[in-house]
Design a protein around this motif. Structure first.
Motif, PDB file in Angstrom:
ATOM      1  N   ILE A 119       6.642  -8.595   7.805  1.00 65.28           N
ATOM      2  CA  ILE A 119       5.274  -8.859   7.356  1.00 65.28           C
ATOM      3  C   ILE A 119       5.058  -8.188   6.014  1.00 65.28           C
ATOM      4  O   ILE A 119       5.199  -6.975   5.897  1.00 65.28           O
ATOM      5  CB  ILE A 119       4.224  -8.340   8.346  1.00 65.28           C
ATOM      6  CG1 ILE A 119       4.493  -8.878   9.748  1.00 65.28           C
ATOM      7  CG2 ILE A 119       2.835  -8.743   7.898  1.00 65.28           C
ATOM      8  CD1 ILE A 119       3.451  -8.458  10.764  1.00 65.28           C
ATOM      9  N   LEU A 120       4.758  -8.996   5.016  1.00 58.75           N
ATOM     10  CA  LEU A 120       4.457  -8.452   3.696  1.00 58.75           C
ATOM     11  C   LEU A 120       2.967  -8.201   3.615  1.00 58.75           C
ATOM     12  O   LEU A 120       2.179  -9.132   3.540  1.00 58.75           O
ATOM     13  CB  LEU A 120       4.832  -9.483   2.631  1.00 58.75           C
ATOM     14  CG  LEU A 120       6.068  -9.255   1.806  1.00 58.75           C
ATOM     15  CD1 LEU A 120       7.205  -8.705   2.625  1.00 58.75           C
ATOM     16  CD2 LEU A 120       6.473 -10.524   1.105  1.00 58.75           C
ATOM     17  N   PHE A 121       2.597  -6.956   3.612  1.00 58.48           N
ATOM     18  CA  PHE A 121       1.173  -6.661   3.495  1.00 58.48           C
ATOM     19  C   PHE A 121       0.814  -6.649   2.031  1.00 58.48           C
ATOM     20  O   PHE A 121       1.291  -5.825   1.266  1.00 58.48           O
ATOM     21  CB  PHE A 121       0.845  -5.341   4.168  1.00 58.48           C
ATOM     22  CG  PHE A 121       1.018  -5.405   5.645  1.00 58.48           C
ATOM     23  CD1 PHE A 121       0.056  -5.986   6.442  1.00 58.48           C
ATOM     24  CD2 PHE A 121       2.166  -4.926   6.242  1.00 58.48           C
ATOM     25  CE1 PHE A 121       0.228  -6.074   7.806  1.00 58.48           C
ATOM     26  CE2 PHE A 121       2.345  -5.010   7.607  1.00 58.48           C
ATOM     27  CZ  PHE A 121       1.380  -5.586   8.397  1.00 58.48           C
ATOM     28  N   THR A 122       0.025  -7.593   1.661  1.00 60.05           N
ATOM     29  CA  THR A 122      -0.327  -7.716   0.252  1.00 60.05           C
ATOM     30  C   THR A 122      -1.678  -7.088   0.040  1.00 60.05           C
ATOM     31  O   THR A 122      -2.275  -6.520   0.937  1.00 60.05           O
ATOM     32  CB  THR A 122      -0.414  -9.188  -0.133  1.00 60.05           C
ATOM     33  OG1 THR A 122      -1.471  -9.774   0.619  1.00 60.05           O
ATOM     34  CG2 THR A 122       0.864  -9.891   0.175  1.00 60.05           C
TER      35      THR A 122
ATOM     36  N   ASP B 117      -2.167 -11.826   4.455  1.00 53.80           N
ATOM     37  CA  ASP B 117      -0.853 -11.210   4.505  1.00 53.80           C
ATOM     38  C   ASP B 117       0.180 -12.300   4.732  1.00 53.80           C
ATOM     39  O   ASP B 117      -0.148 -13.439   5.076  1.00 53.80           O
ATOM     40  CB  ASP B 117      -0.800 -10.162   5.615  1.00 53.80           C
ATOM     41  CG  ASP B 117      -1.684  -8.969   5.293  1.00 53.80           C
ATOM     42  OD1 ASP B 117      -1.659  -8.517   4.140  1.00 53.80           O
ATOM     43  OD2 ASP B 117      -2.419  -8.524   6.187  1.00 53.80           O
ATOM     44  N   LEU B 118       1.422 -11.903   4.551  1.00 51.29           N
ATOM     45  CA  LEU B 118       2.494 -12.879   4.585  1.00 51.29           C
ATOM     46  C   LEU B 118       3.529 -12.463   5.612  1.00 51.29           C
ATOM     47  O   LEU B 118       3.969 -11.317   5.611  1.00 51.29           O
ATOM     48  CB  LEU B 118       3.140 -12.890   3.201  1.00 51.29           C
ATOM     49  CG  LEU B 118       3.688 -14.180   2.667  1.00 51.29           C
ATOM     50  CD1 LEU B 118       2.602 -15.237   2.689  1.00 51.29           C
ATOM     51  CD2 LEU B 118       4.171 -13.952   1.249  1.00 51.29           C
ATOM     52  N   ILE B 119       3.918 -13.385   6.474  1.00 51.97           N
ATOM     53  CA  ILE B 119       5.034 -13.072   7.364  1.00 51.97           C
ATOM     54  C   ILE B 119       6.263 -13.813   6.875  1.00 51.97           C
ATOM     55  O   ILE B 119       6.253 -15.040   6.775  1.00 51.97           O
ATOM     56  CB  ILE B 119       4.741 -13.481   8.812  1.00 51.97           C
ATOM     57  CG1 ILE B 119       3.427 -12.863   9.294  1.00 51.97           C
ATOM     58  CG2 ILE B 119       5.878 -13.042   9.725  1.00 51.97           C
ATOM     59  CD1 ILE B 119       3.098 -13.172  10.742  1.00 51.97           C
TER      60      ILE B 119
END
Lengths: 364, 364
Positions: A119-122, B117-119
């Motif tokens: 998961i990229l927490f932006t 957010d991005l997974i």
DNA sequence: CTGAAAGCGCTTACAG
DNA sequence: CTGAAAGCGCTTACAG
């Protein structure tokens, strides 16, 4: 299936193809939903199921095309196979993003190898105010654990995660006690650069660091100072700080003072380095012809065009970003699986010979 | 707080700092947990709460440092503010990863801008067998919606998502009806390249495509053929397919046949391009001196060293990868919010003048 | 060896 | 305007 129209309480599923749940399998196999769960999660719990039951459940699951709902799985207090990556940055120009890319690559590779999603927490970037920062950091709990990356890290939100026992590891050394990180051994690598200059004959050197107290900068300064002391470089006036804007005047002064080499550092802004190379170019100097130039850290990107005055790649050392990313994933997984015992690694940096240092050529 | 030791049924929280739930807020504010949920989610539902209640709940939430659990939120059938990105690739060498990076950048930028957010769903690569592929694809349900990216896409798992009404969009054109995508207009851009060569005076040209039927390749071939027809290029024997290994022999033959220009395509493997440039180098030819060379698509990375024989950047067109990423995020969000109406965009490609095409120089 | 129950933390009708 | 209840799909003791 439901063509034989006996009014059923279940809403009509489209062609019987909607996503099956454990209860559907249970019904098909004639067991309870809990048993399905036990069978499907494998023999992890040590519970032994009747082979026949296992078989029935498994084949029903297969037939229905069952796949566990990761969200429900996670909520039910198990793991969800997701690792977080939270990046702090002062700002969010593409350049900075690029400087983080090698880490991302390493993290992604190792996560894939370990069967974990990421998961990229932006949005770390947008938060000017600390409150929303705290909220943003909180979200990382959606993952089983989280990687933190960036020079500047808000301490409070993270302390809280730590108190709550949430597993996380920093990419980059941290001072906070009891916290896991994977860092680069900047101290040794920086000392080696100083020693390399000394071995070439330099005595009066300047270390131009950014005016910014991240652990990486602290370590580099310490390494340069250690290396200078150990190799006979002058230590008086060795270190200067800059925000990047005033380098031209300094450079002139240094030349007057008889400085023969300058070391600077790479950061996420790249301010010191770009200030320095610009000043060198404007002064019409060449490296290493007029001045030796060394860099602590990997430049964010190879410059699009050759930098005027530089004979080629900048000498110094490179940071093993990708390997740090990989190691951090492994450590995080250990933390998630094993106990709370925090550990840390320091990875060695690779010396870069480059083409910008040479024997001293006193100026003016 | 709990220092006045009246035995309470609640287990002792470490210093009262463990993560608060809605029920904690409810207790503190003297309302029900459901009310807390209503207040916290904003006035979305049109329900009007007593201002005083709102205030009490909000301040209790603030004081306790409440942050909603994204997993629970998602399970309770609402959104969780997470978008998935699932990348298919034949293999997973770093080169391929790099070729996807610009898309990731665009996706990440827009996701951040939209507060999502991005997974990153990894492991697409490992799955040799379709079954685990299906399972892997299923995982994307953890997100509110998903972006798919890659030349080759397993159709079944995705059809299933579609049937279930799960929102997703492809990055890259797709043939399946009723599916949303954001693609590049390869047909027009490829036709323009053919026309450009014709305008320079070329007549006998070869298009060397990869032996691989992704939509992108189909579109490019169609564009080249259209462009050739429209601009007076010979169309007989125009298209050839390769796996990259046999280019040297072809090149010799083409020279014998009087071919004056070659067009090839960039893919995630880069096989056709690297085969061609290697063959050109080994044959000691130069572009555009001996042969004009055009490329359909952006090279994965600027070559580390100048390619022997090429006068500079390769002529052709660039794919707006980053913008595709951004557009795909916006489209996905529309899908998630709005109805099921699938839509698609085709983005224009940017012509690249480059330095490898010129007037024809018949060989031998 | 398997079933019934409770619970993870939230949302969403549905009553009052 | 607010509370009580059911449910999202799973896991995890705890009984049988």
């Amino acid at each position: 299936m439901s063509d034989t129209a006996s009014p059923s309480p279940t809403p009509p599923r489209p062609a019987g193809r909607a996503k099956p749940r454990q209860s559907d399998i249970a019904r098909a196999a004639g067991v309870s939903q809990a048993t399905v769960s036990l069978v499907l999660r494998g023999a992890a719990t040590g519970v032994v199921l009747a082979p026949e039951t296992r078989r029935r459940v498994l084949s029903a699951a297969e037939e229905l095309g069952y796949v566990p709902d990761p969200v429900a799985t996670r909520l039910a207090a198990a793991r969800n196979g997701m690792l977080g990556l939270y990046t702090f940055s002062t700002t969010f120009p593409t350049d900075v993003a690029h400087s983080y890319y090698p880490v991302l690559v390493g993290v992604e590779e190792e996560a894939a190898a370990q069967g974990q999603d990421l998961i990229l927490f932006t949005g770390a970037s947008r938060a000017a105010d600390p409150t929303s920062d705290a909220a943003a950091v909180r979200r990382v709990r959606a993952a089983d654990g989280c990687l933190f990356f960036g020079r500047h890290v808000p301490r409070d939100p993270i302390r809280r995660l730590s108190e709550d026992g949430f597993p996380f590891v920093y990419i980059g050394r941290r001072e906070e006690p009891g916290i896991s990180y994977v860092g680069a051994d900047y101290v040794s690598a920086s000392a080696e650069v100083a020693a390399r200059l000394a071995a070439l004959g330099h005595r009066r050197v300047r270390y131009l660091r950014e005016n910014d107290d991240a652990p990486a900068s602290t370590d580099r300064e310490r390494g340069v100072a250690d290396g200078a002391r150990g190799s006979g470089l002058e230590t008086d006036g060795l270190v200067e700080r800059t925000d990047g804007g005033d380098v031209e005047a300094r450079l002139a002064r240094w030349r007057d003072e008889g400085v023969t080499a300058v070391i600077t550092e790479e950061t996420d802004t790249g301010a010191a380095l770009s200030g320095l190379t610009a000043a060198v170019a404007r002064a019409g100097l060449s490296c290493p012809g007029d001045l030796s130039l060394a860099l602590l850290g990997t430049p964010a990107a190879a410059p699009a065009a050759p930098v005027p005055g530089l004979a080629g790649a900048i000498s110094g050392f490179g940071v093993p970003m990708r390997e740090m990313g990989r190691a951090a994933v492994r450590l995080l997984l250990d933390l998630i699986e094993g106990g709370p015992a925090p550990r840390s690694h320091l990875l060695a940096c690779e010396p870069v010979a480059g083409a910008t240092i040479g024997p001293p050529h006193p100026g003016r």
